[in-house]
Design an enzyme around this catalytic site. Structure first.
Site, PDB file in Angstrom:
ATOM      1  N   GLU A  51       0.834  -1.212   0.000  1.00  0.00           N
ATOM      2  CA  GLU A  51       0.000   0.000   0.000  1.00  0.00           C
ATOM      3  C   GLU A  51       0.864   1.257   0.000  1.00  0.00           C
ATOM      4  OE1 GLU A  51      -3.091   0.458  -0.584  1.00  0.00           O
ATOM      5  OE2 GLU A  51      -3.621  -1.650  -0.678  1.00  0.00           O
ATOM      6  N   TYR A 133      -6.538   6.582   4.053  1.00  0.00           N
ATOM      7  CA  TYR A 133      -6.821   5.549   3.047  1.00  0.00           C
ATOM      8  C   TYR A 133      -5.997   4.292   3.328  1.00  0.00           C
ATOM      9  CZ  TYR A 133      -6.455   2.699  -1.053  1.00  0.00           C
ATOM     10  OH  TYR A 133      -6.440   1.600  -1.869  1.00  0.00           O
ATOM     11  N   ASP A 151     -10.093   5.350  -2.472  1.00  0.00           N
ATOM     12  CA  ASP A 151      -9.131   6.116  -3.268  1.00  0.00           C
ATOM     13  C   ASP A 151      -9.867   6.639  -4.505  1.00  0.00           C
ATOM     14  OD1 ASP A 151      -9.516   3.908  -4.836  1.00  0.00           O
ATOM     15  OD2 ASP A 151      -7.407   3.317  -4.949  1.00  0.00           O
TER      16      ASP A 151
END
Ligand code: SF4
Length: 358
Positions: A51, A133, A151
Site C-alpha cells: 500500500e 486511506y 481512493d
C-alpha cells in the site's frame, strides 16, 4: 445529491450487491505479488509495504520494487534494522525520499512493538506515512476489519453506482458514508480489493466495461446510459483544459531546479519548475520526452490543477535526480525557501506535490 437512495436505504440490496461482487472477485481477482493466495491469511507486512508503494506508483511499477524489498528485508524487523540510507538507496529508482524515511520510521515503530502491526484503523493511521486511506486498506485487507478505503478509483465507482450529482471533491463525506455502508462485516478486505480490481479492470475512467461489471444491476449511471458522465466534473474542470508537465529535478542535498517566468504574460515574473508549454492537445509524444533537460524522469502519480479565468490547467509532475546546473536561467532552490522566492500558486502546489510524493 445522491440519486440511488434505494441502494443506501436497503440493507438487503446492499448485501446482494456485496455478495455478487465477492462472487465475481473469487473468479476474477488479479494475482498480485503482495496478495495472499485464496484461503491464506494476508501478511500485514506485505499489505503495508504494497500500500505504501502504491501510494506513489502504479501496480506494474510497484511490483518489482516490492519483490526486491521482500527479498532483501523479508520481515518488518529486518527492515527496521536497515539504515535509512539503505532504504533510500532502494527507493532511488522511484525517487520518493520522504516516503522512504517514513517507511523506515514506521518499520522501527512496528519492530519496537514486537513486529505486530495494529489492526485498528485509528492506530494504523497514527503510524508514520500511513494516511486514512492506507490505514483503512491495511485494516480491512490484512485484518479483515470492517473498514472502507476510498481512493480515486473507488470514489469513481461509487459516484457512478449512485449517480452522484456533485463532484466527488465536494461530496467526500457522502462517498465515504456510502463506502462504509457497503463494507460487509465478513470479508471486508476482499470487498475492498474487489472494488480496487473493478476500478483497475472494468470501471475505468473512459469506456467502462459495464457488460462485465458485477455492480451493473445496481448501477444508476449504467441504468441511465451515461456512465462516463460520472463522477461529475467541477466547474473548474468543465472549462477548456490545457495540459503540461513540470520537472522536479533534485540534487543530493534536496535542492531542486527552478526558473523565473518572462516579465510579461500569464504569471509574469513568478518562479516555476522547468516544464513544457501548456497546450490543449497534450503531448504529441510523452511529456518526459519534451522535458527541457534530460534525466531519468519518473512520473509522480496524480496531477496538480489550477483554474485560470479562461482555462483550467492540469500539470503532470515528474521527478528525477539531476546534478548539473540545468538549462540557462535555471537556479537551485532549497525546499525551505519555496514560500520566500515568488513561486506562483500552481507551482507551489506542484512543488508540494513533488515533495510529498518524492
Ligand atoms: S456498471 Fe459500468 S459504470 Fe457502473 S460501476 Fe460497473 S463499470 Fe462502472
Amino acid at each position: 445529491m445522491i440519486a440511488n437512495l434505494d441502494l443506501l436505504e436497503s440493507k438487503a440490496k446492499r448485501d446482494a450487491l456485496v455478495e455478487r461482487t465477492l462472487r465475481w472477485w473469487d473468479d476474477h481477482r488479479r494475482t498480485l505479488p503482495w496478495r495472499a493466495v485464496p484461503g491464506r491469511r494476508p501478511e500485514p507486512y506485505y499489505v503495508w509495504l504494497s500500500e505504501i508503494l502504491l501510494q506513489q506508483t502504479t501496480v506494474p511499477a510497484a511490483a518489482p520494487y516490492y519483490l526486491k524489498f521482500i527479498a532483501k528485508w523479508p520481515t518488518v524487523e529486518r527492515l527496521a534494522q536497515a539504515t535509512a540510507d539503505d532504504l533510500i538507496a532502494e527507493f532511488a529508482g522511484l525517487g520518493y525520499y520522504a516516503r522512504a524515511r517514513n517507511l523506515h520510521a514506521c518499520a522501527k515503530e512496528i519492530a519496537a512493538n514486537g513486529g505486530r502491526f495494529p489492526a485498528d484503523e485509528a492506530d494504523l493511521a497514527s503510524l508514520p506515512g500511513v494516511g486514512p486511506y492506507t490505514a483503512a486498506a491495511i485494516s480491512a485487507i490484512a485484518f479483515g476489519r470492517r473498514a472502507a478505503p476510498v481512493d480515486g478509483n473507488i470514489a469513481r465507482i461509487l459516484a457512478r453506482l449512485v449517480a452522484l450529482e456533485q463532484p466527488v471533491r465536494h461530496a467526500r463525506r457522502a462517498v465515504s458514508s456510502l463506502a462504509r455502508a457497503l463494507a460487509p462485516d465478513e470479508r471486508a478486505g476482499d470487498f475492498a480489493q474487489a472494488l480496487m480490481d473493478i476500478g483497475a479492470m472494468i470501471c475505468r475512467p473512459r469506456e467502462p466495461k459495464c457488460a462485465a461489471c458485477p455492480l451493473q444491476k445496481d448501477c444508476l449511471a449504467f441504468g441511465r446510459g451515461t456512465p462516463e458522465a460520472y463522477p461529475r466534473r467541477t466547474d473548474a474542470m468543465a472549462k477548456p483544459e490545457r495540459r503540461g508537465a513540470v520537472f522536479f529535478a533534485t540534487r543530493a542535498d534536496g535542492a531542486f531546479l527552478a526558473r523565473r517566468r518572462p516579465p510579461k504574460g500569464l504569471l509574469a515574473s513568478t518562479v516555476e519548475l522547468p516544464g513544457t508549454s501548456w497546450t490543449a492537445a497534450g503531448p504529441g509524444r510523452s511529456w518526459a520526452a519534451a522535458a527541457p533537460m534530460a534525466a531519468a524522469w519518473r512520473k509522480i502519480p496524480g496531477a496538480v490543477r489550477q483554474s485560470f479565468t479562461h482555462f483550467s490547467l492540469r500539470l503532470t509532475v515528474y521527478a528525477g535526480g539531476f546534478e548539473d546546473d540545468g538549462p540557462d536561467g535555471c537556479f537551485w532552490v532549497h525546499p525551505d525557501a519555496v514560500d520566500a522566492i515568488g513561486f506562483s500558486n500552481i507551482m507551489r502546489k506542484a512543488v508540494r506535490h513533488a515533495l510529498e510524493l518524492s
